[in-house]
Design an enzyme around this catalytic site. Sequence first.
Site, PDB file in Angstrom:
ATOM      1  CE  LYS A 178      46.175  62.908  45.897  1.00 39.65           C
ATOM      2  NZ  LYS A 178      46.933  61.662  45.987  1.00 39.65           N
TER       3      LYS A 178
HETATM    4  C1  E4P Z   1      46.503  60.085  42.991  1.00 36.83           C
HETATM    5  O1  E4P Z   1      47.056  61.087  43.415  1.00 36.83           O
HETATM    6  C2  E4P Z   1      46.367  58.831  43.737  1.00 36.83           C
HETATM    7  O2  E4P Z   1      47.334  58.791  44.762  1.00 36.83           O
HETATM    8  C3  E4P Z   1      46.618  57.602  42.905  1.00 36.83           C
HETATM    9  O3  E4P Z   1      46.982  57.867  41.593  1.00 36.83           O
HETATM   10  C4  E4P Z   1      45.660  56.486  43.140  1.00 36.83           C
HETATM   11  O4  E4P Z   1      45.936  55.431  42.282  1.00 36.83           O
HETATM   12  P1  E4P Z   1      45.479  53.928  42.505  1.00 36.83           P
HETATM   13  O5  E4P Z   1      44.186  53.729  41.799  1.00 36.83           O
HETATM   14  O6  E4P Z   1      46.574  53.118  41.901  1.00 36.83           O
HETATM   15  O7  E4P Z   1      45.364  53.709  44.001  1.00 36.83           O
END
Ligand code: E4P
Length: 226
Positions: A85
Amino acid sequence: MELYVDSANITEITHAASLGIIRGVTTNPSLLAKEDPTVDVKQRILDIYKTVGGHLSVEVNSTDTDGMLREADDILSWFPEATIKIPMIPTGLAAVKELSRREIPTNVTLIFTPTQALAAAAAGATYVSVFLGRLDDMGQDSIQVMRDVTEIWDTNGLESLIIAASIRHPIHLLECAKLGADIATTPYKVLMQSLKHPLTDSGLQAFLNDYEKMKAEKEKHAKGGQ
Ligand code: E4P
């Protein structure tokens, strides 16, 4: 649309996996930081991978291309099926380009606009993670952004898979599924909310009550007949 769980919590992930509804897990440094700090990150990631076995996105923490690539190699040495990622920044795109050349799957995260999604796809991202909740939080229409992204994908035949991320409630899931997002990575709480309806609970209670009543009647008759 496939469901992933967006979590680093083993109890949540184990339960979601046991229901047979998730095909993968996405983590990020903030989700990992919420968990027990005495547990080594590598160990936690491997425990998650053992639990679900499907897709697992692991995020790098560097902001320069070389650092990201070094971290990617490190993660891949833990388990070669990892999806790396990478944040949606120019140095990240360069890392995606190199990882894509090596056929290593990447998930570009922190995408908030269709043009960012396009750039990530052009660099060779396997997945583009379009964040919804954080846009809504600042008064922008996240579903319109997802609509634009899915339209661009359809029009241009782009191959990167679209992940709906930063999901806050079941309506996000519904809208993204209608728009044709490939995956929604969903917090455990929202996943559980999306399974529930009060009429399911009251309907089940009525069935159970009627079953017990019928059983009691049968027992009464059986005793009377002896
Ligand atoms: C995506 O892969 C992220 O980990 C995630 O969806 C972030 O979401 P949040 O806005 O709830 O932190």
